[in-house]
Design a protein around this motif. Sequence first.
Motif, short mmCIF file in Angstrom:
data_model
loop_
_atom_site.label_atom_id
_atom_site.label_comp_id
_atom_site.label_asym_id
_atom_site.label_seq_id
_atom_site.Cartn_x
_atom_site.Cartn_y
_atom_site.Cartn_z
N ARG A 1 -52.36 21.16 9.58
CA ARG A 1 -53.12 20.04 10.57
C ARG A 1 -51.82 19.43 11.67
O ARG A 1 -52.12 19.40 12.86
N ILE A 2 -50.76 18.99 10.91
CA ILE A 2 -49.65 18.58 11.60
C ILE A 2 -49.43 19.62 12.98
O ILE A 2 -49.07 19.18 14.01
N GLY A 3 -49.37 20.59 12.73
CA GLY A 3 -48.85 21.77 13.60
C GLY A 3 -50.13 22.24 14.37
O GLY A 3 -49.87 23.21 15.33
N GLY A 4 -51.30 21.72 14.09
CA GLY A 4 -52.29 22.07 14.85
C GLY A 4 -52.76 23.56 14.86
O GLY A 4 -53.34 24.14 15.69
N ASN A 5 -52.61 24.07 13.58
CA ASN A 5 -52.91 25.58 13.39
C ASN A 5 -53.61 25.69 12.09
O ASN A 5 -53.51 26.40 11.40
N ILE A 6 -54.98 24.78 12.24
CA ILE A 6 -55.76 24.99 11.23
C ILE A 6 -57.13 25.31 11.43
O ILE A 6 -57.71 24.69 12.47
N SER A 7 -57.66 26.13 10.99
CA SER A 7 -58.99 26.68 11.29
C SER A 7 -60.26 26.05 10.54
O SER A 7 -59.97 25.41 9.60
N ASP A 8 -61.50 26.09 11.15
CA ASP A 8 -62.47 25.69 10.36
C ASP A 8 -62.65 26.10 9.16
O ASP A 8 -63.18 25.51 7.90
N GLN A 9 -62.41 27.35 8.88
CA GLN A 9 -62.49 27.81 7.38
C GLN A 9 -61.62 27.33 6.55
O GLN A 9 -61.84 27.24 5.40
N VAL A 10 -60.28 27.22 7.00
CA VAL A 10 -59.34 26.50 6.20
C VAL A 10 -59.90 25.10 5.67
O VAL A 10 -59.79 24.54 4.64
N ARG A 11 -60.24 24.34 6.65
CA ARG A 11 -61.02 22.85 6.58
C ARG A 11 -62.06 23.01 5.50
O ARG A 11 -62.04 22.16 4.55
N ALA A 12 -62.75 23.99 5.38
CA ALA A 12 -63.89 24.21 4.40
C ALA A 12 -63.41 24.32 2.95
O ALA A 12 -64.02 23.94 2.17
N ASN A 13 -62.13 25.02 3.16
CA ASN A 13 -61.73 25.30 1.76
C ASN A 13 -61.00 24.16 0.80
O ASN A 13 -60.50 24.19 0.08
N LYS A 14 -60.89 23.02 1.68
CA LYS A 14 -60.15 22.02 1.27
C LYS A 14 -60.72 21.22 -0.18
O LYS A 14 -60.13 20.71 -0.71
N ASN A 15 -62.15 21.04 0.12
CA ASN A 15 -62.69 20.48 -1.23
C ASN A 15 -62.61 21.06 -2.25
O ASN A 15 -63.47 22.37 -2.22
N VAL A 16 -62.01 20.85 -3.37
CA VAL A 16 -62.23 21.66 -4.61
C VAL A 16 -62.47 20.50 -5.77
O VAL A 16 -61.72 19.57 -5.86
#
Length: 353
Positions: free
Chosen positions: A332-347
């Motif tokens: 996130r800090i590097g501005g290199n995160i995709s929507d798919q990665v965000r979706a995988n965040k909730n575990v």
Amino acid sequence: MSRPQEPHRPFLSFGNPFRMISPKGSYLSPKLLALLNTFEETLAGRIKKLKPEGREDVLRLSWMRFAMETLCGIHTDIKSLITALELPVCDWDEKWIDVYLDNSVKLLDICIAFSSEISRLKQGHLFLQCVLHNLGGASSKQFVRARSSLDGWRQHIASKNPRLDNCFCVMDGLVQTLDLPKIKNSSKGKVLMRAMYGVKVVTLLVCSIFAATFSGSAKRLIDLKVPETYLWAEAFADLQTFVNTESRSICSSGSVTVLKELEAVDSGVKKLYPIVQDGADPVEAEVLQDSTSDLGESSEKLSQGLDLLAKEVDRFFQIVLTGRDALLCNLRIGGNISDQVRANKNVEGPTVR
């Protein structure tokens, strides 16, 4: 009645990962080589300590707890290596990130399945407590209650946990990712991928043994063939051969349970059940007292062992989760995160009480 011999799973080989991530002509600086060797030597030492001292220690809660402690140590080691490599996330290849995130969520799923099974086994302890409580008196009504609780325990232990079936599927998916991404222009990346291969292989072996123990079936035990170029390869092969061989032998014996502490409780239940069913006459009073005492001791050992194992499974879950969160934060800090990665965040977290 004994079960038919379950077929062995073939050794799974994925070529030569050393050649794949350190192709001919590549060069590692003395610093990188030292970091890699230190990591692999430490991993070899952890694997050697993980080998049980004897056959009786295989599929025992104390060994399973130590195995989970070892995994916690190994995954902490890889975090330290990543820090020492000074390889910022912005320099990570997208394929590495995809593999890491996919593997981490699979490991979290496995932890949840193990936590679920530990919780289920702990619930069975309630039946045993009712048995021991009712056998504290001598009335026929209490004997009826004790017998009912023994029946409840038997049915509960014989039931299956559907989460474990999913666990096997998840592990099969992890096996497929052992074929690591090719590294072309990053020496640090080669070191990282080689180290991660070791972490994944040992993690898969331990998780495979856990799943076989909880399910009572060695049919899905995993056999992995590691290239000899790894400093920990010999120790791994020795551990895998010993534990898998003994696990298959135990699982094929026809026992209802294969976990040693659970088997001790089941043996106590079988001794006690006829006495409770028929009613204890004066001659059997001492036998009843001894059997009740033995069951109380074995059930307490099982309960305590499950508590300690649950803590280690939860600790491993947290280590994997925090590592995943740290990567996502850096992305996130590097501005290199995709929507798919965000979706995988909730575990979902493990729930063991």
